[in-house]
Every structure is written in structure tokens, then in C-alpha cells.
Design a protein around this motif. Structure first.
Motif, short mmCIF file in Angstrom:
data_model
loop_
_atom_site.label_atom_id
_atom_site.label_comp_id
_atom_site.label_asym_id
_atom_site.label_seq_id
_atom_site.Cartn_x
_atom_site.Cartn_y
_atom_site.Cartn_z
N GLU A 52 0.87 -0.99 -0.01
CA GLU A 52 0.08 -0.10 0.07
C GLU A 52 0.75 1.32 -0.08
OE1 GLU A 52 -4.06 1.37 1.79
OE2 GLU A 52 -2.80 0.25 3.24
N PHE A 53 1.98 1.13 0.96
CA PHE A 53 2.84 2.54 0.76
C PHE A 53 3.56 2.70 -0.61
CE2 PHE A 53 6.84 4.46 1.67
CZ PHE A 53 6.68 5.52 2.41
N ASP A 54 4.06 1.52 -0.98
CA ASP A 54 4.74 1.62 -2.34
C ASP A 54 3.79 2.10 -3.39
OD1 ASP A 54 6.89 1.47 -4.09
OD2 ASP A 54 7.42 -0.60 -3.50
N LEU A 55 2.56 1.64 -3.32
CA LEU A 55 1.54 2.03 -4.53
C LEU A 55 1.37 3.46 -4.30
CD1 LEU A 55 -0.88 -0.74 -4.51
CD2 LEU A 55 0.47 -0.12 -6.47
N ALA A 56 1.24 3.96 -3.14
CA ALA A 56 1.01 5.24 -2.79
C ALA A 56 2.07 6.24 -2.91
CB ALA A 56 0.32 5.41 -1.15
N THR A 57 3.24 6.09 -2.91
CA THR A 57 4.58 6.75 -2.95
C THR A 57 5.25 6.66 -4.34
OG1 THR A 57 5.04 6.10 -0.59
CG2 THR A 57 6.76 6.93 -2.03
N ASN A 58 5.04 5.56 -4.85
CA ASN A 58 5.65 5.53 -6.33
C ASN A 58 4.76 5.35 -7.47
OD1 ASN A 58 8.33 5.46 -5.10
ND2 ASN A 58 7.99 3.51 -4.19
N LEU A 59 3.81 4.89 -7.45
CA LEU A 59 2.81 4.66 -8.64
C LEU A 59 2.21 5.95 -8.95
CD1 LEU A 59 1.33 3.20 -10.67
CD2 LEU A 59 -0.49 2.40 -9.24
N VAL A 60 2.49 6.39 -10.34
CA VAL A 60 2.07 7.79 -10.74
C VAL A 60 0.73 7.89 -11.39
CG1 VAL A 60 2.95 9.72 -12.30
CG2 VAL A 60 4.44 8.38 -10.70
N GLY A 61 0.01 8.65 -10.69
CA GLY A 61 -1.27 9.08 -11.80
C GLY A 61 -2.34 7.85 -11.88
N GLN A 62 -2.42 7.12 -10.74
CA GLN A 62 -3.22 5.99 -11.02
C GLN A 62 -4.05 5.59 -9.92
OE1 GLN A 62 -3.57 4.92 -13.89
NE2 GLN A 62 -1.86 5.15 -15.08
N PRO A 63 -5.04 6.55 -9.40
CA PRO A 63 -5.91 6.27 -8.12
C PRO A 63 -6.71 4.96 -8.25
CG PRO A 63 -6.64 7.99 -9.44
CD PRO A 63 -5.32 7.67 -10.08
N LEU A 64 -7.32 4.68 -9.39
CA LEU A 64 -7.99 3.58 -9.73
C LEU A 64 -7.31 2.43 -9.47
CD1 LEU A 64 -10.70 4.15 -12.59
CD2 LEU A 64 -11.03 3.70 -10.15
N VAL A 65 -6.03 2.22 -9.83
CA VAL A 65 -5.26 1.10 -9.75
C VAL A 65 -4.97 0.85 -8.16
CG1 VAL A 65 -3.07 0.18 -10.24
CG2 VAL A 65 -4.07 1.49 -12.08
N ARG A 66 -4.51 1.91 -7.49
CA ARG A 66 -4.02 1.52 -6.17
C ARG A 66 -5.49 1.05 -5.47
NH1 ARG A 66 -1.77 6.85 -6.68
NH2 ARG A 66 -3.55 7.93 -5.51
N GLN A 67 -6.60 1.66 -5.60
CA GLN A 67 -7.93 1.29 -5.30
C GLN A 67 -8.27 -0.16 -5.39
OE1 GLN A 67 -11.32 3.72 -6.24
NE2 GLN A 67 -12.50 1.88 -6.43
N GLN A 68 -8.21 -0.53 -6.55
CA GLN A 68 -8.61 -1.89 -7.10
C GLN A 68 -7.61 -3.10 -6.75
OE1 GLN A 68 -11.91 -1.58 -7.86
NE2 GLN A 68 -11.63 -2.89 -9.69
N VAL A 69 -6.36 -2.72 -6.87
CA VAL A 69 -5.40 -3.85 -6.33
C VAL A 69 -5.47 -4.03 -4.81
CG1 VAL A 69 -2.83 -4.29 -6.22
CG2 VAL A 69 -3.89 -3.20 -8.29
N MET A 70 -5.74 -2.80 -3.95
CA MET A 70 -5.46 -3.20 -2.80
C MET A 70 -6.82 -3.83 -2.34
SD MET A 70 -2.61 -2.38 -1.57
CE MET A 70 -2.98 -2.84 0.09
N LYS A 71 -7.85 -3.58 -3.00
CA LYS A 71 -9.16 -4.08 -2.40
C LYS A 71 -9.27 -5.51 -2.64
CE LYS A 71 -14.03 -3.83 -3.78
NZ LYS A 71 -14.60 -4.08 -2.52
N GLY A 72 -8.60 -6.10 -3.90
CA GLY A 72 -8.76 -7.22 -4.40
C GLY A 72 -7.87 -8.24 -3.63
N VAL A 73 -6.56 -7.67 -3.16
CA VAL A 73 -5.59 -8.38 -2.71
C VAL A 73 -6.05 -8.52 -1.19
CG1 VAL A 73 -3.20 -8.53 -1.93
CG2 VAL A 73 -3.78 -7.84 -4.04
N ARG A 74 -6.31 -7.56 -0.63
CA ARG A 74 -6.80 -7.70 0.76
C ARG A 74 -8.12 -8.55 1.11
NH1 ARG A 74 -6.56 -2.44 1.96
NH2 ARG A 74 -4.68 -2.53 3.13
N GLU A 75 -9.06 -8.47 0.40
CA GLU A 75 -10.17 -9.16 0.52
C GLU A 75 -9.84 -10.53 0.17
OE1 GLU A 75 -13.21 -7.89 -2.13
OE2 GLU A 75 -13.68 -6.12 -1.21
#
Length: 320
Positions: A52-75
Motif C-alpha cells: 500500500e505504501f509503495d503504491l501510494a508513494t511510487n505509482l504515478v497518476g493511477q488512483p483507480l489502480v491503487r484502489q482496485q489492487v489493494m481491495k482485491g488483494v486484501r479481500e
């Protein structure tokens, strides 16, 4: 008469399959414990906070990606007995971060990252290059998946460049994506499948541009804005690996993850990250020049990078 040797790529794949699908008598205790234990290991050591930290810090311009990936993996990981494997499909244009995120995800799930023997990467150009051999590929791919799931239910399978996959080939793995298949000696429902594709990229770009012209911020773009166009592009393109695929018809993909086109300031962030990674001085002038050297579209507004951040690393050397 001895049977003819399989062609080069097929022969190599068959050798690998033989190693993967070894008899139960030769299983090591580690693999057996992995198959039957509720806390299956097999080098699996998820670090969701780090992801989650790496996605928030280093993934540029992709809010939907952060949301979908974390939701999918966590669930998926919160459920000790998932009803089916986790199946995610990444879509977007070149350079928007699909491969970057898939590598990051594997790095935070498996202790050895992409080097883990339980992570398997497929490329249609490397593994399935010849259309006339599709029936051989189907049999080989099915045996490869089953062999590795037998070895470890916590396996991950990455299918790159799905838009270049021979139509009809990928459907051979359908049984492994749903809830009802049986793989002897293992809980295959703990596996993870990731499809990576440029298919739908043009549609994502068009929708994002239309929403920008309607003064909708990219943080406000929802999956519902994009998913119908992506699904249509996947299913109706006869050149795509998902053309008329049962995987789509049977709704076996749990999370469609759209990667939005990147704007000029996103590219500048990529330049800064790359300079730091290469141990170079971050000079504002160089950052600006590298970002300016990349082509942008559409012609009138020049809003989005035509190659995302893909060519940033190779361009930096021209400005030092």
C-alpha cells in the motif's frame, strides 16, 4: 519408429512441464505442507502495508489502480478459504504502469518476488509464438498450470501481452479460475492469476479525455466509467486473447484494473524517480527537458503522454 521431436519452444515447455508435474511420491514435505496447510507458505509472505505504501508513494497518476489492487488483494487474503482464485486483469496503454504494478504486487506477496519458483510468467511471443501449434500449446499450458498448482496452491501466474495471445488459447485454463475444479492434493483456490493487456487502452484514453473535457478530475473517474468500454474491447476484438472468451462470459475475472493515460506532470514525476534510481542529480531543467521530449496527444491539447513513462529511462542519457 520414435516420435518426432517437438519444435523448439514446445519441446522446452514440455521439459518444464515434466519437471513441474512430478509424481506425488517425489513431493517434498515442504510442498505437501503447503498444499494441505491453511497457512500455506511456499515462499508466500504478504506485506500489505508495504504494498500500500509503495503504491501510494511510487505509482504515478493511477488512483483507480491503487484502489482496485489493494481491495482485491486484501479481500482475497483476509479469507482463509477463498471460493475461487484471485483473478485480476490490468488494462491500459503502453507505459502506464501495468508491468510495474504486477512486479510490485508479486514482490510484496512472495519472499523471492519474481524469482520465486511459485511465480510463473507467460509471454505469447516467447511461449506461444506459432498459431499453427495452438492445440499443442493448449495441452502444454493446461498441464503446466495443473502441475504447478499441485506443487503449491499459493502459486501466481502472470500472463503478459494478452492482446497478442492467440484467440482461444487462454480458455484452456478456465477450470482453474472458477470454484468447482479439483486439483489433487492442494487448495488451488488460493492461487493468483494476473492478465496484462494493452486491450482497452484506446477506450480508456478516449473516456479519460472526454471526462477531462467535461471538467471531471481523474480522481473522480470511477470503474463504472471505464469497465463497459474495456470489456467490449476485450471480448469483441478478434485479435485479442480474450476474443469471445468464456473467461469473460463466465465472469471469472474478479477485478478489472484500468490504467489511465499519464499527463505531463506525471511524466515529470517519473523522470525524478528515474534520476534518483540511477543515482543522478535531480536538476529541474533536465526533468523539464526530458518530459518535454516525449510526444503527447491529442494534437490540439497535447494532454497525455503517447508512451506513458516507458521511454523515460532511455531518454535521460541524452540530457546528461
Amino acid at each position: 519408429m520414435a516420435p518426432a521431436a517437438a519444435p523448439g519452444p514446445v519441446r522446452l515447455l514440455l521439459v518444464l512441464l515434466a519437471a513441474a508435474a512430478r509424481p506425488a511420491a517425489t513431493w517434498d514435505l515442504w510442498a505437501l505442507r503447503c498444499g494441505f496447510s491453511a497457512d500455506c507458505e511456499c515462499g508466500f509472505g504478504p506485506d500489505l502495508r508495504g504494498l500500500e505504501f509503495d503504491l501510494a508513494t511510487n505509482l504515478v497518476g493511477q488512483p483507480l489502480v491503487r484502489q482496485q489492487v489493494m481491495k482485491g488483494v486484501r479481500e482475497f487474503l483476509e479469507n482463509p478459504n477463498p471460493v475461487k482464485p484471485l483473478v485480476m486483469s490490468f488494462h491500459g496503454s503502453t507505459g502506464t504502469g501495468k508491468t510495474y504494478v504486477s512486479s510490485m504486487l508479486i514482490r510484496y506477496l512472495f519472499q523471492s518476488g519474481l524469482q520465486s519458483p511459485y511465480v510463473h510468467h507467460f509471454s505469447p511471443i516467447v511461449h506461444f509464438p506459432h498459431a499453427e501449434q495452438i492445440e499443442q500449446y493448449k495441452e502444454s499450458l493446461k498441464r503446466w498450470i495443473q502441475g504447478n498448482l499441485t506443487n503449491c496452491g499459493r502459486s501466481a501466474f502472470l500472463f503478459d501481452e494478452m492482446d497478442k495471445m492467440h484467440p482461444g488459447l487462454i480458455d484452456v485454463i478456465m477450470p482453474f479460475l472458477g470454484p468447482s475444479w479439483v486439483v489433487y492434493g492442494t487448495n488451488y483456490r488460493k492461487a493468483i492469476f494476473i492478465f496484462i493487456s494493452n486491450a482497452g487502452g484506446e477506450q480508456i484514453n478516449n473516456v479519460t479525455l472526454a471526462l477531462w473535457r467535461a471538467r471531471k478530475d481523474r480522481e473522480e473517474i470511477s470503474l463504472q466509467d471505464l469497465e463497459p468500454a474495456i470489456s467490449k474491447a476485450m471480448f469483441e476484438n478478434p485479435q485479442s486473447g480474450f476474443w469471445k472468451s468464456g473467461i469473460i462470459n463466465e465472469h471469472l475475472i474478479d477485478f478489472v484494473v484500468p490504467f489511465l493515460p499519464l499527463k505531463h506532470h506525471h511524466v515529470k514525476q517519473c523522470v525524478v524517480s528515474e534520476l534518483v534510481q540511477q543515482g543522478l542529480e535531480v536538476r529541474p531543467g533536465v526533468v523539464q527537458e526530458v518530459a518535454d521530449s516525449i510526444p503527447y496527444f491529442p494534437e490540439e491539447e497535447k494532454l497525455f503522454s503517447s508512451t506513458g513513462c516507458k521511454t523515460v529511462a532511455s531518454r535521460i542519457s541524452f540530457f546528461f
